[in-house]
Every structure is written in structure tokens, then in C-alpha cells.
Design a protein around this motif. Structure first.
Motif, PDB file in Angstrom:
ATOM      1  N   UNK A 196      -1.936  -3.833  -7.859  1.00 11.65           N
ATOM      2  CA  UNK A 196      -0.495  -3.803  -8.134  1.00 11.65           C
ATOM      3  C   UNK A 196       0.211  -2.810  -7.216  1.00 11.65           C
ATOM      4  N   UNK A 197      -0.437  -1.663  -6.971  1.00 16.38           N
ATOM      5  CA  UNK A 197       0.144  -0.673  -6.056  1.00 16.38           C
ATOM      6  C   UNK A 197       0.182  -1.221  -4.634  1.00 16.38           C
ATOM      7  N   UNK A 198      -0.848  -1.954  -4.224  1.00 12.90           N
ATOM      8  CA  UNK A 198      -0.841  -2.561  -2.883  1.00 12.90           C
ATOM      9  C   UNK A 198       0.325  -3.542  -2.753  1.00 12.90           C
ATOM     10  N   UNK A 199       0.569  -4.295  -3.797  1.00 10.29           N
ATOM     11  CA  UNK A 199       1.700  -5.241  -3.767  1.00 10.29           C
ATOM     12  C   UNK A 199       3.017  -4.484  -3.602  1.00 10.29           C
ATOM     13  N   UNK A 200       3.191  -3.432  -4.403  1.00 12.06           N
ATOM     14  CA  UNK A 200       4.450  -2.675  -4.375  1.00 12.06           C
ATOM     15  C   UNK A 200       4.633  -1.957  -3.041  1.00 12.06           C
ATOM     16  N   UNK A 201       3.562  -1.296  -2.547  1.00 15.15           N
ATOM     17  CA  UNK A 201       3.654  -0.573  -1.275  1.00 15.15           C
ATOM     18  C   UNK A 201       3.916  -1.547  -0.130  1.00 15.15           C
ATOM     19  N   UNK A 202       3.303  -2.737  -0.211  1.00 13.76           N
ATOM     20  CA  UNK A 202       3.512  -3.742   0.829  1.00 13.76           C
ATOM     21  C   UNK A 202       4.957  -4.189   0.905  1.00 13.76           C
ATOM     22  N   UNK A 237      -4.094  -0.535   6.862  1.00 12.49           N
ATOM     23  CA  UNK A 237      -4.993   0.570   6.511  1.00 12.49           C
ATOM     24  C   UNK A 237      -4.180   1.839   6.217  1.00 12.49           C
ATOM     25  N   UNK A 238      -3.070   2.014   6.921  1.00 13.93           N
ATOM     26  CA  UNK A 238      -2.232   3.198   6.715  1.00 13.93           C
ATOM     27  C   UNK A 238      -1.687   3.230   5.291  1.00 13.93           C
ATOM     28  N   UNK A 239      -1.222   2.078   4.800  1.00  9.18           N
ATOM     29  CA  UNK A 239      -0.710   2.008   3.431  1.00  9.18           C
ATOM     30  C   UNK A 239      -1.816   2.225   2.409  1.00  9.18           C
ATOM     31  N   UNK A 240      -3.007   1.697   2.713  1.00  6.73           N
ATOM     32  CA  UNK A 240      -4.137   1.905   1.813  1.00  6.73           C
ATOM     33  C   UNK A 240      -4.487   3.382   1.717  1.00  6.73           C
ATOM     34  N   UNK A 241      -4.477   4.071   2.853  1.00  8.29           N
ATOM     35  CA  UNK A 241      -4.756   5.511   2.858  1.00  8.29           C
ATOM     36  C   UNK A 241      -3.694   6.275   2.054  1.00  8.29           C
ATOM     37  N   UNK A 278       6.120  -5.328   4.273  1.00  6.29           N
ATOM     38  CA  UNK A 278       4.949  -6.145   4.593  1.00  6.29           C
ATOM     39  C   UNK A 278       5.121  -7.526   3.973  1.00  6.29           C
ATOM     40  N   UNK A 279       5.109  -8.555   4.785  1.00  6.40           N
ATOM     41  CA  UNK A 279       5.322  -9.901   4.266  1.00  6.40           C
ATOM     42  C   UNK A 279       4.022 -10.706   4.168  1.00  6.40           C
ATOM     43  N   UNK A 280       2.880  -9.996   4.201  1.00  8.36           N
ATOM     44  CA  UNK A 280       1.599 -10.703   4.154  1.00  8.36           C
ATOM     45  C   UNK A 280       1.186 -11.038   2.735  1.00  8.36           C
TER      46      UNK A 280
END
Length: 431
Positions: free
Chosen positions: A116-122, A147-151, A127-129
Motif C-alpha cells: 500500500x505504501x508503494x502504491x501511495x509513494x508511486x 529503487x529510490x522510492x523503495x529505499x 510514477x505511472x507504472x
């Protein structure tokens, strides 16, 4: 910050999706700390009184019968490409992860937090992926961010990189296996291994083993995964060969039909020798027919190999199921043996207790009787009526006996219910 009436506060509608309530002894300790020290850290709530951080404090306050709790109101609105709801959800997840501690959370729900955090940060970073909608909990809708957002997420949540990707992988499990992880029946490590299988393979394995799949050790899961992947590779290779052979056969059949049509159209005159083109067509037809027969034979052979492979895979899965059933039987036998052992220990402890009590009471009776008899003999030799020291010791002995009688009497039952048994005492020389 201010005090807000409890009746106005509301739980976030998706809170239970990501976080469990504290239970058991930890919950009792938590409630007791609030009873004695109060709510030290205020709840974070929206302008609409939705609790972003502090649902457990609110629950404890209700249990303790408090009327109001300290709160800090935070205003949320649409900004930077995120909706008001996503900003609320981001804070809900991150603040709870920091306050509760990563180790205290349900691994499957924690895995949903990660995605859910990956979706929100994207979305926040443009990020349109991400192709999913809503909470992105299915394997097909997992976000794909940089990878930057994941970090950045790893840093903000306090997760290790290994744990982060392990948890993210759990979202690729089929719902039946996710449920086992959420219920604590399937370990995170074993779940991660199973998540590397295709959903169809996971389903096939679950259909065969059911919930007993949770009893597989990590190395066993790894072995099953290796076997199924090997089957998948071989099966895929054979299927490719089958498709190629079918196409080749189709081409040859087409060429064969064309040649046969051409031969029909040639009407050689009755002469001593066939025309060259007619003879060449017949030879080509013969060659193509032989190739077609060879291809057909090869195709049948590959189809047979594929059928045998599928049969072996089914036998492997059935063997795995039988092995699990044997393990269940052994586990039942082991549990039965353990229970019998415990029953024996309980019985032994009962007998030991009875023996020790009987011995202690018998020993007490004999020693008291013996000591009283010895004192009585000495008293009869000379009457110590005027000896104050002896009188004092005599009174002390009587008090001790009376106190002992008082302590033992509470265990007595009615005298008419007691069957008198005569015991014989043997000395060492009698044995």
C-alpha cells in the motif's frame, strides 16, 4: 492539542486491514499502564475525528470508562497528486509501524502495508507504472516503483531491506496461503518460498496438501518449489516442441495437398516414358509423405513424453500428500505417547505425594508418641512441680502440640467415615 470526547472518535475504516488489536497479557499490561499513568502520547485524529494514530489507546480508554482523551487534530486535503484519503492512509500505516514496532505486527498485514505504501509513494512521485486500483493486494496488481522510492519506504518504516522484499513477496501468494500466513499457521520464510511458484502451482499444491502445507519445513518447501519449477521448465519445453511439430506437420500436409492436386492436373499421354515434371512431382510427394510420417511419429513421441511427465508430476504430488498424511499419523501417535507419558507422570506424582504424606504422618505419630512416652517416664521418676524451668518447657511443649493439632484438624473428615487401619512398624533388624 486538546481533550475530545470518546463518543466523537471513529476508527479508520481500513485500520483492521493492516493492524490487529493487542491481545493477551500485553493488552492487560497496556491497559494497566493507561490506568496508572494515563494517556501520555495524544491520539492523532483528522478534522472529522477519524483516528489516524491511537486506536489501541482509544480502545483501552473505553475499557477503563474514560469520557475523553487527549488528541492532536491534523488537517488532511488533496495535494501533491495524492487524495486526502491517501494522505490519511499513509500516516495511519507509517505512524502505527513506528509506534507499535515491526516485530509486534502480523506478517501478512505488514506485507499489505508495504504494498500500500508503494502504491501511495508511486502516485506521489508521479510514477505511472502502478496498474492496480484500491489496495493493490493481488499479485497481478503489485506496484512497480523505483529503487529510490523503495529505499525511502524502508527508511521511513524501519524495515530491513531483506525483510522488506520478503514481506512484499508474500502478496504474490494465493488468498488461501495468505490466510495461513495471517493466522500464523504458515511461516513468513516458507510463505516467501511458496510465493515464487506460479499461482496455478500454488493452487495445485494447496489442493493436494490443504492446510497441512503449513507444516512443511522451509527446506521442504524449497525442494517442492525446485521440483515444480523443473516440471514447469520441462513441460514448457515439450509444449514448445509440440507446437513446432504441429506447425511443421501442417506445412507438410499443405505441401502434400498441393502436390497431389498438381499430379491430378497432369494427364500424361500414353507414351513409353513419363514426363520429367510428372516424375519429379511424384518423388517430391513421396519425400514429403515420408517427412510427414516422421513428423507425426516424432509428435506422438513428444506427446507421450509430455503425458508421462504430467503423470510423474501427479505421482509426485500424490506421494507428497501420502507423506504428509504419514507425518500427520506420526504426529498423532507422538501426541498420544506424550499424553500417556504426561498421564504416567501425573499418576506417579500422585503416588509419590500419597507415599510421602503417609510416611510423614506415620513418622509424625511415631515420633510424637515416642517423645511423649520418654518425657512421661522421666516425669514419673521425679515430680518437677516446683521446677519453674521444667514447667515452662512443659507449657511450651503443650502449646506446640495444641498448635499442631489445630493445623492438622482442618484436614479431618467425620470420625465415622474413617476406616482404622493398623500399621506395623519394622526395625531394620526385622527386615
Amino acid at each position: 492539542m486538546g481533550m475530545i470526547k470518546i463518543e466523537l472518535l471513529k476508527e479508520h475504516p481500513r485500520n483492521k486491514e493492516f493492524f490487529d488489536d493487542i491481545e493477551g497479557d500485553r493488552w492487560q499490561e497496556f491497559v494497566e499502564s493507561i490506568r496508572t499513568s494515563g494517556i501520555i502520547v495524544p491520539l492523532i485524529v483528522t478534522q472529522d475525528y477519524v483516528v489516524i494514530s491511537g486506536n489501541q489507546r482509544l480502545k483501552a480508554a473505553k475499557e477503563l470508562g474514560l469520557q475523553e482523551v487527549p488528541c492532536k487534530i491534523k488537517t488532511y486535503e488533496d495535494k501533491n497528486g495524492l487524495t486526502k484519503e491517501d494522505w490519511m492512509l499513509k500516516d495511519l500505516i507509517e505512524t502505527n509501524l513506528r509506534q507499535r514496532g515491526i516485530g509486534n505486527l502480523n506478517p501478512m498485514k505488514l506485507a499489505r502495508c508495504v504494498v500500500e505504501l508503494e502504491r501511495i509513494y508511486g502516485i506521489r512521485k508521479g510514477n505511472n507504472q502502478y496498474l492496480g486500483g484500491g489496495s493493490a493486494l493481488s499479485a497481478q496488481a503489485l506496484p512497480n516503483i523505483s529503487q529510490k522510492l523503495q529505499e525511502e519506504i524502508i527508511e521511513n518504516t524501519g524495515l530491513s531491506r531483506r525483510r522488506y522484499f520478503e514481506l512484499k513477496k508474500l502478496n504474490e501468494l494465493i488468498p488461501e496461503l495468505q490466510k495461513l500466513v495471517e493466522e500464523g499457521k504458515l511461516t513468513t520464510k516458507a510463505g516467501e518460498q511458496l510465493a515464487y511458484l506460479e499461482p496455478e502451482q500454488q493452487k495445485e499444491l494447496f489442493d493436494v496438501l490443504g492446510e497441512s502445507i503449513a507444516e512443511l519445513k522451509r527446506n521442504e518447501v524449497h525442494e517442492v518449489k525446485k521440483q515444480l519449477e523443473e516440471y514447469k521448465r520441462t513441460s514448457y519445453s515439450l509444449q514448445e516442441t509440440v507446437e513446432w511439430l504441429k506447425k511443421e506437420k501442417e506445412k507438410l500436409e499443405h505441401s502434400k495437398r498441393e502436390l497431389e492436386e498438381k499430379l491430378k492436373n497432369i494427364k500424361p499421354k500414353i507414351i513409353e516414358k513419363e514426363p520429367d515434371d510428372y516424375r519429379q512431382l511424384k518423388e517430391a510427394l513421396k519425400a514429403i509423405t515420408e517427412q510427414s510420417n516422421h513428423i507425426t511419429e516424432k509428435l506422438n513421441q513428444v506427446l507421450k513424453e509430455k503425458e508421462e511427465l504430467e503423470k510423474k508430476n501427479q505421482e509426485y504430488l500424490e506421494g507428497l500428500k501420502k507423506l504428509e498424511e504419514m507425518n500427520k499419523t506420526l504426529k498423532k501417535e507422538r501426541d498420544k505417547f506424550i499424553e500417556l507419558s504426561r498421564e504416567y507422570e501425573r499418576s506417579f506424582e500422585e503416588e509419590k505425594w500419597g507415599f510421602e504424606l503417609t510416611h510423614a504422618l506415620s513418622d509424625l505419630s511415631q515420633k510424637v508418641a515416642g517423645r511423649i512416652a520418654a518425657v512421661e517416664v522421666l516425669l514419673e521418676k521425679r515430680n518437677p512441680v516446683n521446677e519453674k524451668n521444667t514447667q515452662m518447657l512443659l507449657e511450651r511443649a503443650i502449646r506446640t502440640l495444641e498448635e499442631g493439632i489445630k493445623k492438622l484438624s482442618k484436614w479431618r473428615i467425620r470420625e465415622d467415615e474413617v476406616i482404622e487401619v493398623e500399621y506395623t512398624t519394622y526395625s531394620g533388624s526385622d527386615l
